[in-house]
Design an enzyme around this catalytic site. Structure first.
Site, PDB file in Angstrom:
ATOM      1  CB  CYS A 116       3.891  -9.305 -13.017  1.00 28.05           C
ATOM      2  SG  CYS A 116       4.868 -10.654 -12.363  1.00 28.05           S
ATOM      3  CG  HIS A 258       3.572  -8.120  -8.720  1.00 28.27           C
ATOM      4  ND1 HIS A 258       2.559  -9.609  -8.797  1.00 28.27           N
ATOM      5  CD2 HIS A 258       4.758  -8.222  -8.935  1.00 28.27           C
ATOM      6  CE1 HIS A 258       3.571 -10.369  -9.231  1.00 28.27           C
ATOM      7  NE2 HIS A 258       4.238 -10.051  -9.546  1.00 28.27           N
ATOM      8  CG  ASN A 288       5.029 -13.306  -9.004  1.00 30.89           C
ATOM      9  OD1 ASN A 288       4.151 -13.264  -9.909  1.00 30.89           O
ATOM     10  ND2 ASN A 288       6.574 -12.391  -9.636  1.00 30.89           N
TER      11      ASN A 288
END
Ligand code: COA
Length: 355
Positions: A116, A258, A288
């Site tokens: 990520c 994020h 996500n």
């Protein structure tokens, strides 16, 4: 670090699957509820690929969108970097496929993986190539299709992720106009076991006679440990990147974190003294999306006029590896398509599904 050339971001773009999967939809797969998911994560829905969509397709869509935002053609790109943990194939790289699709025939292309945090790592690598004077235009893409690596019977993980791609275009500038103000990258492989996907690696059991073990094929996560890691990693990365930029956290107009979980984002913002209205989020509508989440969050906010331009932003990521990092950027780029951007077919599609 001293660079020969400055760099600035001139475009941002998105590539999204068509299908929206709501929390309610997930209650038909696992023992969960809309209330549980929204309270614990802030997620209401996410985009999930269908059988014809792919990481390469989403990345190409994001690339084209970012090029249009910047008002430039694909053949002016000299380097394509794709950050992904979930490519369509081990090779050819996603970056090579995008390079061909956008007609960037002169461009060098490679994939890199920092989960990520990948988009922050990729931006930093792009900046290095521009700063050294090697390339003048670099396309940086984050794409992930985690849905293909999730156990859809595991309520601990399948509710968290969405698929998507986000892209930035970086361009060389005079040193005096440098807008990539400071970066900070970290890794700690000691925490690798906390979030991992054994699938496709050389240690993944051969399908062979007994077939793959369902419990080891999919994303595995220690949610609590990752949560603890993230609420410390984000403030550290923001403080270090702002220090590298020669500014303080108070000088930041926006934090673009994020998009893993709204509770992580709020806890980190509180620790930094960053106000709610300065935090850019769209985790409610996308979940996500891993390496794509930071450009996708910014893309949504710009389209809805939720950020002022120019402004100073701190992009901050964390994820598997473990990895974490941040980039402080001055954002001056406006969409060269003008009003056309907000009335595009894709924009209307996204709006219809989230409002
Ligand atoms: N629906 C309903 N209940 C669920 C559930 C779901 N989707 N997922 C887990 N639960 C249950 C658990 O089984 C547990 O039940 P138990 O107490 O009977 O064992 C209970 O809810 C509480 O679980 P817990 O782990 O304490 O929840 P939490 O408040 O820590 O939230 C996460 C779980 C995963 C949302 C949270 O830990 C988190 O966000 N971690 C970070 C994950 C992340 O961001 N990963 C990607 C990083 S890039």
């Amino acid at each position: 670090m001293k660079f020969a050339c400055g760099a600035k971001i001139i475009g941002v773009g998105a590539g999204l699957p068509v299908s929206v999967v709501t929390n309610e939809d997930l209650t038909r797969l696992v023992d969960t509820s809309d209330e549980w998911i929204e309270t614990r994560t802030g997620i209401k829905e996410r985009r999930i690929v269908n059988e014809t969509e792919s990481a390469t397709g989403l990345a190409t869509e994001a690339a084209r969108d970012a090029l249009a935002y910047a008002g430039i053609e694909g053949d002016t790109i000299e380097l394509v970097i794709v950050a992904t943990s979930t490519p369509d194939n081990l090779y050819p790289s996603t970056a090579c496929q995008v390079q061909a699709a956008i007609g960037a025939s002169r461009a060098v292309a490679f994939d890199m993986e920092a989960a990520c945090t990948g988009i922050i790592y990729a931006l930093s690598v792009g900046q290095q190539f521009i700063g050294s004077g090697t390339y003048k235009r670099v396309l940086v893409i984050g794409v992930d299709v985690h849905s293909r690596f999730l156990n859809w019977e595991d309520r601990n993980t399948c509710i968290l992720f969405g698929d998507g791609a986000g892209a930035f275009v970086l361009e060389a500038t005079e040193q005096s106009d440098n807008q990539m103000l400071g970066t900070y990258l970290r890794a700690d492989g000691n925490g690798g076991h906390l979030l991992w996907i054994p699938n496709t690696g050389t240690q993944y059991p051969h399908a062979g006679t007994d077939g793959p073990q369902p419990t080891t094929r999919f994303l595995q996560m220690n949610g609590r440990a990752i949560y603890e890691f993230a609420v410390n990693a984000v403030p550290e990365a923001v403080r270090q990147a702002t220090a590298a930029a020669g500014i303080t956290v108070d000088d930041i107009d926006y934090m673009v974190p994020h998009q893993a979980n709204i509770r992580i984002i709020k806890a980190a913002a509180d620790r930094l003294g960053i106000k709610k209205e300065q935090v850019v989020t769209n985790v409610d509508e996308m979940g996500n999306t891993s390496a794509a989440s930071i450009p996708l969050a910014l893309w949504s906010a710009i389209r809805r006029d939720k950020v002022k331009i120019p402004s100073t932003m701190c992009l901050v990521g964390f994820g598997a590896g473990l990895t974490w990092g941040s980039a402080v950027v001055k954002w001056t780029a406006v969409d060269k398509r003008g009003d056309a951007a907000s009335t595009s077919e894709k924009a209307e599609k996204a709006e219809a599904s989230i409002s």
